[in-house]
Motif scaffolding. Structure first.
Motif, PDB file in Angstrom:
ATOM      1  N   GLY A  30      -4.171  -6.016 -19.514  1.00 41.88           N
ATOM      2  CA  GLY A  30      -4.217  -4.563 -18.848  1.00 41.88           C
ATOM      3  C   GLY A  30      -4.403  -4.930 -17.112  1.00 41.88           C
ATOM      4  O   GLY A  30      -3.730  -4.226 -16.577  1.00 41.88           O
ATOM      5  N   ASN A  31      -5.406  -5.897 -16.843  1.00 39.17           N
ATOM      6  CA  ASN A  31      -5.662  -6.111 -15.375  1.00 39.17           C
ATOM      7  C   ASN A  31      -4.247  -6.496 -14.754  1.00 39.17           C
ATOM      8  O   ASN A  31      -4.094  -6.208 -13.719  1.00 39.17           O
ATOM      9  CB  ASN A  31      -6.620  -6.893 -15.097  1.00 39.17           C
ATOM     10  N   LEU A  32      -3.490  -7.391 -15.353  1.00 32.17           N
ATOM     11  CA  LEU A  32      -2.340  -7.946 -14.966  1.00 32.17           C
ATOM     12  C   LEU A  32      -1.583  -6.882 -14.736  1.00 32.17           C
ATOM     13  O   LEU A  32      -0.839  -6.628 -13.721  1.00 32.17           O
ATOM     14  CB  LEU A  32      -2.023  -8.970 -16.098  1.00 32.17           C
ATOM     15  N   LEU A  33      -1.061  -5.898 -15.717  1.00 31.59           N
ATOM     16  CA  LEU A  33      -0.292  -4.649 -15.640  1.00 31.59           C
ATOM     17  C   LEU A  33      -0.698  -3.691 -14.577  1.00 31.59           C
ATOM     18  O   LEU A  33       0.087  -3.375 -13.670  1.00 31.59           O
ATOM     19  CB  LEU A  33      -0.143  -4.057 -16.824  1.00 31.59           C
ATOM     20  N   LYS A  34      -2.046  -3.904 -14.170  1.00 35.42           N
ATOM     21  CA  LYS A  34      -2.472  -2.870 -13.460  1.00 35.42           C
ATOM     22  C   LYS A  34      -2.099  -3.515 -11.941  1.00 35.42           C
ATOM     23  O   LYS A  34      -1.667  -2.983 -10.965  1.00 35.42           O
ATOM     24  CB  LYS A  34      -3.838  -2.878 -13.454  1.00 35.42           C
ATOM     25  N   GLU A  35      -2.480  -4.912 -11.745  1.00 34.95           N
ATOM     26  CA  GLU A  35      -2.084  -5.451 -10.389  1.00 34.95           C
ATOM     27  C   GLU A  35      -0.444  -5.506 -10.055  1.00 34.95           C
ATOM     28  O   GLU A  35      -0.215  -5.578  -8.970  1.00 34.95           O
ATOM     29  CB  GLU A  35      -2.635  -6.998 -10.774  1.00 34.95           C
ATOM     30  N   ALA A  36       0.293  -5.536 -11.168  1.00 39.66           N
ATOM     31  CA  ALA A  36       1.714  -5.400 -11.115  1.00 39.66           C
ATOM     32  C   ALA A  36       2.131  -3.999 -10.497  1.00 39.66           C
ATOM     33  O   ALA A  36       3.074  -3.935  -9.772  1.00 39.66           O
ATOM     34  CB  ALA A  36       2.497  -5.576 -12.247  1.00 39.66           C
ATOM     35  N   VAL A  37       1.468  -2.891 -10.679  1.00 37.85           N
ATOM     36  CA  VAL A  37       2.195  -1.804 -10.543  1.00 37.85           C
ATOM     37  C   VAL A  37       1.051  -0.861  -9.550  1.00 37.85           C
ATOM     38  O   VAL A  37       1.315   0.229  -8.974  1.00 37.85           O
ATOM     39  CB  VAL A  37       2.167  -0.872 -11.781  1.00 37.85           C
ATOM     40  N   ILE A  38      -0.023  -1.564  -9.164  1.00 43.17           N
ATOM     41  CA  ILE A  38      -1.058  -0.660  -8.280  1.00 43.17           C
ATOM     42  C   ILE A  38      -0.692  -1.636  -6.737  1.00 43.17           C
ATOM     43  O   ILE A  38      -1.198  -2.932  -7.012  1.00 43.17           O
ATOM     44  CB  ILE A  38      -2.419  -0.737  -8.734  1.00 43.17           C
ATOM     45  N   LYS A  39      -0.863  -0.959  -5.604  1.00 46.22           N
ATOM     46  CA  LYS A  39      -0.873  -1.840  -4.286  1.00 46.22           C
ATOM     47  C   LYS A  39      -1.445  -0.805  -3.485  1.00 46.22           C
ATOM     48  O   LYS A  39      -1.239   0.161  -3.207  1.00 46.22           O
ATOM     49  CB  LYS A  39       0.628  -2.033  -4.013  1.00 46.22           C
ATOM     50  N   ASP A  40      -2.620  -1.554  -2.821  1.00 47.51           N
ATOM     51  CA  ASP A  40      -3.493  -0.782  -1.779  1.00 47.51           C
ATOM     52  C   ASP A  40      -3.898   0.703  -2.398  1.00 47.51           C
ATOM     53  O   ASP A  40      -3.981   1.662  -1.829  1.00 47.51           O
ATOM     54  CB  ASP A  40      -2.631  -0.494  -0.552  1.00 47.51           C
ATOM     55  N   GLY A  41      -4.315   0.586  -3.762  1.00 44.11           N
ATOM     56  CA  GLY A  41      -4.953   1.734  -4.534  1.00 44.11           C
ATOM     57  C   GLY A  41      -3.988   2.644  -4.922  1.00 44.11           C
ATOM     58  O   GLY A  41      -4.352   3.684  -5.457  1.00 44.11           O
ATOM     59  N   THR A  42      -2.671   2.828  -4.804  1.00 45.98           N
ATOM     60  CA  THR A  42      -1.715   3.700  -5.180  1.00 45.98           C
ATOM     61  C   THR A  42      -0.630   2.852  -6.055  1.00 45.98           C
ATOM     62  O   THR A  42      -0.360   1.754  -6.025  1.00 45.98           O
ATOM     63  CB  THR A  42      -0.950   4.215  -3.973  1.00 45.98           C
ATOM     64  N   PHE A  43      -0.111   3.872  -7.004  1.00 48.11           N
ATOM     65  CA  PHE A  43       0.967   3.340  -7.817  1.00 48.11           C
ATOM     66  C   PHE A  43       2.177   2.981  -7.080  1.00 48.11           C
ATOM     67  O   PHE A  43       2.688   3.693  -6.431  1.00 48.11           O
ATOM     68  CB  PHE A  43       1.228   4.217  -8.917  1.00 48.11           C
ATOM     69  N   SER A  44       2.623   1.772  -7.442  1.00 44.99           N
ATOM     70  CA  SER A  44       3.919   1.291  -6.468  1.00 44.99           C
ATOM     71  C   SER A  44       4.692   0.511  -7.557  1.00 44.99           C
ATOM     72  O   SER A  44       4.126  -0.464  -8.188  1.00 44.99           O
ATOM     73  CB  SER A  44       3.347   0.483  -5.416  1.00 44.99           C
ATOM     74  N   LEU A  45       5.989   0.577  -7.600  1.00 39.82           N
ATOM     75  CA  LEU A  45       6.914  -0.276  -8.226  1.00 39.82           C
ATOM     76  C   LEU A  45       7.715  -1.156  -7.323  1.00 39.82           C
ATOM     77  O   LEU A  45       8.729  -1.776  -7.621  1.00 39.82           O
ATOM     78  CB  LEU A  45       7.976   0.516  -8.859  1.00 39.82           C
ATOM     79  N   ASP A  46       7.141  -1.651  -5.886  1.00 42.38           N
ATOM     80  CA  ASP A  46       7.877  -2.220  -5.061  1.00 42.38           C
ATOM     81  C   ASP A  46       8.037  -3.724  -5.197  1.00 42.38           C
ATOM     82  O   ASP A  46       8.986  -4.352  -4.803  1.00 42.38           O
ATOM     83  CB  ASP A  46       7.082  -2.213  -3.602  1.00 42.38           C
ATOM     84  N   ALA A  47       7.230  -4.396  -6.133  1.00 39.08           N
ATOM     85  CA  ALA A  47       7.157  -5.763  -6.401  1.00 39.08           C
ATOM     86  C   ALA A  47       8.405  -5.776  -7.536  1.00 39.08           C
ATOM     87  O   ALA A  47       9.060  -6.845  -7.330  1.00 39.08           O
ATOM     88  CB  ALA A  47       5.993  -6.162  -7.108  1.00 39.08           C
ATOM     89  N   PHE A  48       8.475  -4.926  -8.519  1.00 41.75           N
ATOM     90  CA  PHE A  48       9.810  -4.705  -9.037  1.00 41.75           C
ATOM     91  C   PHE A  48      11.149  -4.513  -8.376  1.00 41.75           C
ATOM     92  O   PHE A  48      12.096  -5.322  -8.905  1.00 41.75           O
ATOM     93  CB  PHE A  48       9.674  -3.828 -10.307  1.00 41.75           C
ATOM     94  N   GLN A  49      11.086  -3.684  -7.455  1.00 40.26           N
ATOM     95  CA  GLN A  49      12.156  -3.556  -6.759  1.00 40.26           C
ATOM     96  C   GLN A  49      12.678  -4.892  -6.050  1.00 40.26           C
ATOM     97  O   GLN A  49      13.627  -5.274  -5.625  1.00 40.26           O
ATOM     98  CB  GLN A  49      11.842  -2.317  -5.751  1.00 40.26           C
ATOM     99  N   ALA A  50      11.722  -5.518  -5.382  1.00 42.35           N
ATOM    100  CA  ALA A  50      11.586  -6.750  -4.614  1.00 42.35           C
ATOM    101  C   ALA A  50      12.253  -7.940  -5.621  1.00 42.35           C
ATOM    102  O   ALA A  50      13.278  -8.480  -5.062  1.00 42.35           O
ATOM    103  CB  ALA A  50      10.587  -7.109  -4.046  1.00 42.35           C
ATOM    104  N   PHE A  51      12.014  -7.791  -6.920  1.00 45.17           N
ATOM    105  CA  PHE A  51      12.465  -8.876  -7.704  1.00 45.17           C
ATOM    106  C   PHE A  51      13.894  -8.863  -8.182  1.00 45.17           C
ATOM    107  O   PHE A  51      14.570  -9.757  -8.209  1.00 45.17           O
ATOM    108  CB  PHE A  51      11.345  -8.979  -8.965  1.00 45.17           C
ATOM    109  N   PHE A  52      14.346  -7.366  -8.355  1.00 48.05           N
ATOM    110  CA  PHE A  52      15.505  -7.237  -8.843  1.00 48.05           C
ATOM    111  C   PHE A  52      16.594  -7.200  -7.701  1.00 48.05           C
ATOM    112  O   PHE A  52      17.641  -6.905  -7.766  1.00 48.05           O
ATOM    113  CB  PHE A  52      15.596  -6.026  -9.824  1.00 48.05           C
TER     114      PHE A  52
END
Length: 548
Positions: A30-52
């Motif tokens: 659960g923490n892994l999933l949280k770390e993947a979608v939370i950046k600087d305290g806000t919801f973000s999918l930037d890591a997934f966008q960067a990956f794809f």
């Protein structure tokens, strides 16, 4: 009142197991999933966008899939005929052949990669011999090198599975097929392969998952051929510092990909659901002539190739090295240098981690098997499902999720043996759990009921009747778990430090430092441990081989 207490006792066991899995598996994921979608305290999918958004990143998915599928196909092509010849024909030296086959897979995959670099790298022994006769361009590096090394390492897993499946076939079915004119190759594909298809799919999934999650082989011989586990490791321990956010996102994608593969395999398996009662097991028959020569040649050449890396590493552990430069002669200098490179600490940590982890795995696996089979309900089945989640997770994913969860006070476990034990327990539980569940399903419940009717308590019946009757299944799963524990690489390379270093990690560290002789020493000692483990198993169980 007494019956209620009994129920309460197993209910407590169920809740304790669920609590352990929630704390050490579900919460970290659960923490892994949280770390993947939370950046600087806000919801973000930037890591997934960067990956794809970059081919180098998303291309690693296809690279890992291509390797996994290719290794799976090659392992099946090699393993199924091997198991068929072994099960249906009286090969010379059958037991030795099977033991050597198992030894070929009982080491970390990256050790095979390291050995093949010494053999077929740019300055390898085989490479030099080929160059001397005018053959150039043959290399162990890249896609086909990875497939070659992993296939030789993983095809014995297919042999283990298929050997058990072939022995469960009732010979009367084969005789009936022959009486109807279905013989030879036609019988093999239309009858034998059809009867063993569930096992084939299970073996294929195991090989694919092991190949997909392998970190050591691609990192040593990939030479720029990026795979998922290597990408996760590089993002977590990159030259520019750890990027937990991006590493977590990649880990989530890895879990999704492997989960899809797992579901596809399950759907395919459901189409081949049936049971076989082997009242007349197949008896191996004698084989003569050209067929005998070809069968023996196939099996022994294959085993020789699988064993060659380990034998060569043992030889190289006694060769004289000046760091990475091979010198003439043999000596014990590498072993003396290994002592200076924390050999004793590595051995001690390996033994402590492996035996403690295995003890925990056996206890939990037996309890889960009993709860699922004898006290089946939605809650206990949920425990079983959760315990199987690591089966579809690369080791790096487990490692990162535990670091994210247990790197801060009051649960600061990072850098301890405990976190390595937790990671390995979670990661290798499915081997013993599945084996124990299969074992207890073969035990008639009437045996336990008879013991209870004669005055034995349920606890005494469980401990003195049920568990001993499960012993063969437990031991088979435990052997595979133990070997995979002492050769674990992908999660250990993320979790270790100098105080918790193990033999496998010491080998990898020596290879990356170019101290090849010392690396060979660590690898040799790891091989000795696996040999001793297998010999003890075969001796004390009086078994001819390992079955799943």
């Amino acid at each position: 009142m007494q019956a209620g207490k009994r129920r309460d006792g197993w209910t407590i066991v169920s809740w304790v197991l669920m609590a352990l899995f929630l704390i050490f598996l579900v919460w970290p994921i659960g923490n892994l999933l949280k770390e993947a979608v939370i950046k600087d305290g806000t919801f973000s999918l930037d890591a997934f966008q960067a990956f794809f958004g970059k081919e180098y990143y998303y291309g690693s998915i296809f690279n890992s899939l291509k390797i996994g599928i290719a290794v799976m196909a090659v392992s099946l092509i090699l393993g199924i005929p091997f198991a068929y010849f072994y099960s249906f024909y009286q090969l010379k030296g059958r037991k030795l052949l099977f033991v050597l086959c198992l030894l070929g897979t009982m080491s970390a995959p990256f050790l095979g990669a390291y050995a093949w670099i010494l053999l077929m790298g740019n300055s390898g022994l085989v490479t030099k011999l080929l160059k001397s006769i005018g053959i150039r361009g043959l290399t162990i590096y890249g896609f086909w090198g990875i497939v070659f090394v992993q296939s030789l390492k993983l095809f014995p897993l297919v042999v283990i599975y298929m050997n058990g499946a072939f022995r469960d076939i009732d010979n009367s079915l084969l005789e009936a097929a022959e009486s109807m004119g279905c013989k030879g190759v036609k019988r093999f594909f239309q009858v034998i392969m059809a009867l063993t298809m569930p096992t084939i799919l299970a073996a294929a999934l195991l090989v694919f998952m092991r190949s997909f999650a392998d970190f050591g082989t691609p990192v040593l011989i990939g030479r720029g051929y990026s795979t998922f586990p290597v990408l996760i490791y590089n993002q977590y321990l990159g030259e520019n510092g750890a990027d937990y956010h991006f590493a977590a996102a990649i880990s989530v994608i890895a879990v999704i990909v492997t989960a899809i593969i797992f579901l596809i395999q399950k759907l395919a398996t459901n189409k081949f659901k049936f049971t076989i009662n082997s009242l007349h097991p197949v008896e191996p028959k004698e084989v003569h002539g050209v067929s005998a020569v070809l069968m023996h040649a196939f099996c022994y050449i294959l085993v020789a190739l699988a064993m060659l890396p380990q034998l060569y590493i043992i030889n190289m552990s006694f060769r004289n090295y000046n760091n990475s430069i091979l010198q003439p002669g043999y000596s014990f200098k590498n072993y003396q240098k290994a002592v200076e490179k924390m050999l004793y600490r590595s051995i001690g940590n390996t033994l402590v981690v492996s035996f403690v982890t295995l003890a925990i795995i056996i206890v939990i696996a037996v309890l889960i098997a009993y709860l699922v089979v004898r006290r089946s309900n939605a809650f206990n089945n949920a425990i079983d499902v959760i315990s199987m989640l690591p089966y579809i997770m690369p080791g790096g994913v487990i490692g990162i999720s535990l670091i994210l969860t247990y790197s801060k006070k009051p649960f600061a476990l990072t850098g301890t043996l405990l976190i390595m034990i937790i990671a390995l327990t979670i990661r290798r539980m499915p081997f013993t759990s599945r084996s124990a569940t299969a074992a207890i399903m073969k035990i008639p419940v009437t045996i336990e009921e008879a013991a209870i009717s004669l005055g034995a308590s349920r606890a005494k019946t469980f401990a003195q009747i049920t568990v001993p009757m499960m012993a063969s299944g437990i031991i088979s799963g435990a052997i595979l778990s133990w070997v995979s524990i002492i050769t674990e690489m992908s999660s250990g390379v993320i979790l270790y430090n100098n105080r918790t270093i193990t033999l496998t990690i010491s080998t990898y560290a020596a290879i990356t430092s170019g101290i090849y002789g010392v690396a060979a020493v660590f690898a040799t000692i790891t091989t000795v441990f696996t040999v001793v483990c297998l010999v003890l198993y075969l001796r004390f169980t009086k078994a001819e081989d390992i079955r799943m």
